[in-house]
Design a protein around this motif. Structure first.
Motif, PDB file in Angstrom:
ATOM      1  N   ARG A 162       0.824  -1.208   0.000  1.00 37.28           N
ATOM      2  CA  ARG A 162       0.000   0.000   0.000  1.00 37.28           C
ATOM      3  C   ARG A 162       0.859   1.259   0.000  1.00 37.28           C
ATOM      4  O   ARG A 162       2.039   1.237   0.360  1.00 37.28           O
ATOM      5  CB  ARG A 162      -0.938   0.005   1.209  1.00 37.28           C
ATOM      6  CG  ARG A 162      -0.267   0.200   2.541  1.00 37.28           C
ATOM      7  CD  ARG A 162      -1.272   0.058   3.678  1.00 37.28           C
ATOM      8  NE  ARG A 162      -0.681   0.391   4.968  1.00 37.28           N
ATOM      9  CZ  ARG A 162      -0.977  -0.232   6.086  1.00 37.28           C
ATOM     10  NH1 ARG A 162      -1.840  -1.234   6.089  1.00 37.28           N
ATOM     11  NH2 ARG A 162      -0.421   0.140   7.229  1.00 37.28           N
ATOM     12  N   GLN A 164       2.088   5.179   0.856  1.00 33.87           N
ATOM     13  CA  GLN A 164       2.192   6.173   1.924  1.00 33.87           C
ATOM     14  C   GLN A 164       3.112   7.292   1.435  1.00 33.87           C
ATOM     15  O   GLN A 164       4.164   7.027   0.849  1.00 33.87           O
ATOM     16  CB  GLN A 164       2.748   5.543   3.202  1.00 33.87           C
ATOM     17  CG  GLN A 164       2.775   6.502   4.391  1.00 33.87           C
ATOM     18  CD  GLN A 164       3.160   5.801   5.681  1.00 33.87           C
ATOM     19  OE1 GLN A 164       2.660   4.723   5.987  1.00 33.87           O
ATOM     20  NE2 GLN A 164       4.067   6.400   6.435  1.00 33.87           N
ATOM     21  N   SER A 201       2.750  -3.853   9.851  1.00 30.34           N
ATOM     22  CA  SER A 201       2.237  -2.515   9.572  1.00 30.34           C
ATOM     23  C   SER A 201       2.985  -1.559  10.488  1.00 30.34           C
ATOM     24  O   SER A 201       4.163  -1.326  10.288  1.00 30.34           O
ATOM     25  CB  SER A 201       0.726  -2.463   9.808  1.00 30.34           C
ATOM     26  OG  SER A 201       0.211  -1.196   9.475  1.00 30.34           O
ATOM     27  N   LEU A 220      -1.114   7.525  12.828  1.00 27.83           N
ATOM     28  CA  LEU A 220      -0.861   6.212  12.237  1.00 27.83           C
ATOM     29  C   LEU A 220      -1.549   5.105  13.027  1.00 27.83           C
ATOM     30  O   LEU A 220      -2.112   4.165  12.466  1.00 27.83           O
ATOM     31  CB  LEU A 220       0.639   5.944  12.153  1.00 27.83           C
ATOM     32  CG  LEU A 220       1.434   6.823  11.180  1.00 27.83           C
ATOM     33  CD1 LEU A 220       2.925   6.546  11.308  1.00 27.83           C
ATOM     34  CD2 LEU A 220       0.974   6.617   9.745  1.00 27.83           C
ATOM     35  N   GLU A 221      -1.507   5.211  14.346  1.00 25.54           N
ATOM     36  CA  GLU A 221      -2.151   4.202  15.189  1.00 25.54           C
ATOM     37  C   GLU A 221      -3.660   4.197  14.988  1.00 25.54           C
ATOM     38  O   GLU A 221      -4.297   3.135  14.981  1.00 25.54           O
ATOM     39  CB  GLU A 221      -1.813   4.444  16.658  1.00 25.54           C
ATOM     40  CG  GLU A 221      -0.396   4.065  17.018  1.00 25.54           C
ATOM     41  CD  GLU A 221      -0.148   4.034  18.512  1.00 25.54           C
ATOM     42  OE1 GLU A 221       0.221   2.956  19.023  1.00 25.54           O
ATOM     43  OE2 GLU A 221      -0.334   5.074  19.158  1.00 25.54           O
ATOM     44  N   LYS A 223      -5.246   4.673  12.376  1.00 23.79           N
ATOM     45  CA  LYS A 223      -5.595   4.036  11.102  1.00 23.79           C
ATOM     46  C   LYS A 223      -5.551   2.511  11.175  1.00 23.79           C
ATOM     47  O   LYS A 223      -6.078   1.829  10.296  1.00 23.79           O
ATOM     48  CB  LYS A 223      -4.645   4.519  10.005  1.00 23.79           C
ATOM     49  CG  LYS A 223      -4.825   5.974   9.619  1.00 23.79           C
ATOM     50  CD  LYS A 223      -3.838   6.355   8.529  1.00 23.79           C
ATOM     51  CE  LYS A 223      -3.996   7.811   8.106  1.00 23.79           C
ATOM     52  NZ  LYS A 223      -3.011   8.188   7.059  1.00 23.79           N
ATOM     53  N   GLU A 224      -4.882   1.988  12.200  1.00 24.40           N
ATOM     54  CA  GLU A 224      -4.738   0.540  12.308  1.00 24.40           C
ATOM     55  C   GLU A 224      -6.068  -0.122  12.679  1.00 24.40           C
ATOM     56  O   GLU A 224      -6.909   0.480  13.352  1.00 24.40           O
ATOM     57  CB  GLU A 224      -3.684   0.193  13.357  1.00 24.40           C
ATOM     58  CG  GLU A 224      -2.268   0.586  12.974  1.00 24.40           C
ATOM     59  CD  GLU A 224      -1.762  -0.158  11.760  1.00 24.40           C
ATOM     60  OE1 GLU A 224      -1.771  -1.397  11.780  1.00 24.40           O
ATOM     61  OE2 GLU A 224      -1.370   0.503  10.790  1.00 24.40           O
ATOM     62  N   SER A 258      -1.344  -6.781  10.009  1.00 25.58           N
ATOM     63  CA  SER A 258      -2.470  -5.920  10.338  1.00 25.58           C
ATOM     64  C   SER A 258      -3.103  -5.368   9.076  1.00 25.58           C
ATOM     65  O   SER A 258      -2.541  -5.437   7.989  1.00 25.58           O
ATOM     66  CB  SER A 258      -2.018  -4.776  11.236  1.00 25.58           C
ATOM     67  OG  SER A 258      -3.105  -3.927  11.568  1.00 25.58           O
ATOM     68  N   SER A 259      -4.288  -4.802   9.225  1.00 29.87           N
ATOM     69  CA  SER A 259      -4.963  -4.125   8.132  1.00 29.87           C
ATOM     70  C   SER A 259      -5.364  -2.737   8.609  1.00 29.87           C
ATOM     71  O   SER A 259      -5.585  -2.499   9.795  1.00 29.87           O
ATOM     72  CB  SER A 259      -6.232  -4.880   7.711  1.00 29.87           C
ATOM     73  OG  SER A 259      -5.891  -6.134   7.175  1.00 29.87           O
ATOM     74  N   GLN A 260      -5.442  -1.805   7.679  1.00 29.26           N
ATOM     75  CA  GLN A 260      -5.853  -0.444   8.024  1.00 29.26           C
ATOM     76  C   GLN A 260      -7.348  -0.263   7.861  1.00 29.26           C
ATOM     77  O   GLN A 260      -7.987  -0.909   7.043  1.00 29.26           O
ATOM     78  CB  GLN A 260      -5.129   0.577   7.137  1.00 29.26           C
ATOM     79  CG  GLN A 260      -3.709   0.866   7.572  1.00 29.26           C
ATOM     80  CD  GLN A 260      -3.163   2.091   6.889  1.00 29.26           C
ATOM     81  OE1 GLN A 260      -3.478   2.390   5.739  1.00 29.26           O
ATOM     82  NE2 GLN A 260      -2.322   2.830   7.595  1.00 29.26           N
ATOM     83  N   ARG A 261      -7.884   0.667   8.647  1.00 26.46           N
ATOM     84  CA  ARG A 261      -9.263   1.060   8.481  1.00 26.46           C
ATOM     85  C   ARG A 261      -9.420   1.898   7.223  1.00 26.46           C
ATOM     86  O   ARG A 261      -8.457   2.525   6.765  1.00 26.46           O
ATOM     87  CB  ARG A 261      -9.731   1.878   9.694  1.00 26.46           C
ATOM     88  CG  ARG A 261      -9.678   1.103  10.994  1.00 26.46           C
ATOM     89  CD  ARG A 261     -10.001   1.995  12.179  1.00 26.46           C
ATOM     90  NE  ARG A 261      -9.846   1.269  13.428  1.00 26.46           N
ATOM     91  CZ  ARG A 261     -10.815   0.583  13.999  1.00 26.46           C
ATOM     92  NH1 ARG A 261     -12.025   0.539  13.427  1.00 26.46           N
ATOM     93  NH2 ARG A 261     -10.619  -0.065  15.129  1.00 26.46           N
TER      94      ARG A 261
END
Length: 262
Positions: A162, A164, A201, A220-221, A223-224, A258-261
């Protein structure tokens, strides 16, 4: 919403009788945590490496003191230098009577927009993060091929998938680590060696907390998926699974942490 950090998981002997070599393992990050976990999982001996001699020596002593394991060794080395790579692996082979598991953790990142980036900064990140992983993998594969056995675990990143801002060099390097893992795994399968990678992540450790602005870290946190960054030992746990016989039919895989929201 932030999902609470789970209790630290006790070792279950996943690496019982195995020997382990880990790059960039001095300090408070994923590499040191992976070394600690490998000992807790029963490895018979471990070599950790880093470019910082003083920090490496301190990390060796800390591991011995905290785990009670005496078979902990340190070897200074730079994965960007081929002679260092060969000396590191040869030393680990001698000290451990053969390396069963190699964990390629060495990587380098900076924050810079592409239009402001000069070639030296781009090249340094690529050379340590991607080329360093390639050098370690290439030489280790030659030795493991002769034995017909072994496991390599690479540290990639979700930025290999992804986007950034201001991370084009690091993301390109980690995408390369993913491709290297998949291609090398097919070659290594011919002689019984497995190669996989973990793609963390956001992993939170002391050095990150010191260097990253608090506002950025909080952003950043948020978004996790869990609303928090991973503890370094949570990433190390996945490395232990990939290094163990529990993943005996896995090779060429990239495991996301992990995946992001949205």
């Amino acid at each position: 919403m932030s999902i609470k950090i789970p209790e630290y998981v006790a070792g279950h002997g996943l690496l019982k009788g195995k020997s382990v070599l880990i790059t960039a393992a001095a300090g408070a990050g994923i590499g040191f945590s992976a070394a600690q976990r490998a000992i807790e999982e029963g490895c018979r001996g471990i070599v950790i490496s880093d470019i910082h001699e003083g920090r490496l020596a301190a990390s060796v002593e800390k591991l011995k003191a905290e785990t009670g394991c005496e078979q902990v060794f340190g070897k200074v080395g730079n994965v960007a230098v081929e002679d260092d790579v060969q000396a590191l692996i040869n030393t680990a082979e001698e000290l451990l009577g053969g390396v069963d598991v190699l964990i390629n953790n060495a990587g380098l990142g900076t924050t810079k927009s592409l239009i402001e980036m000069e070639d030296p900064e781009w090249n340094k990140v690529i050379d340590v993060t991607l080329n360093g992983t390639m050098r370690m993998t290439r030489y280790m594969m030659k030795i493991m091929k002769e034995r017909g056995d072994g496991v390599i675990v690479n540290n990639a990143s979700v930025l290999g998938w992804r986007a950034q801002k201001e991370q084009s060099h690091y993301a390109a390097a980690k995408a390369g680590v993913m491709a290297l893992t998949r291609c090398a795994a097919l070659e290594a399968a011919d002689f019984g060696v497995r190669i996989n990678a973990v793609a963390p992540s956001l992993a939170v450790h002391a050095m990150l907390k010191k260097s990253a602005p608090a506002e950025l870290l909080a952003e950043l946190e948020a978004k996790e998926a869990y609303g928090r960054g991973a503890e370094v030992w949570e990433v190390a746990n996945i490395m232990m699974f990939l290094a163990s016989d529990y993943s005996s039919y896995m090779t060429g895989e990239i495991v996301s942490c992990s995946s992001q929201r949205a």
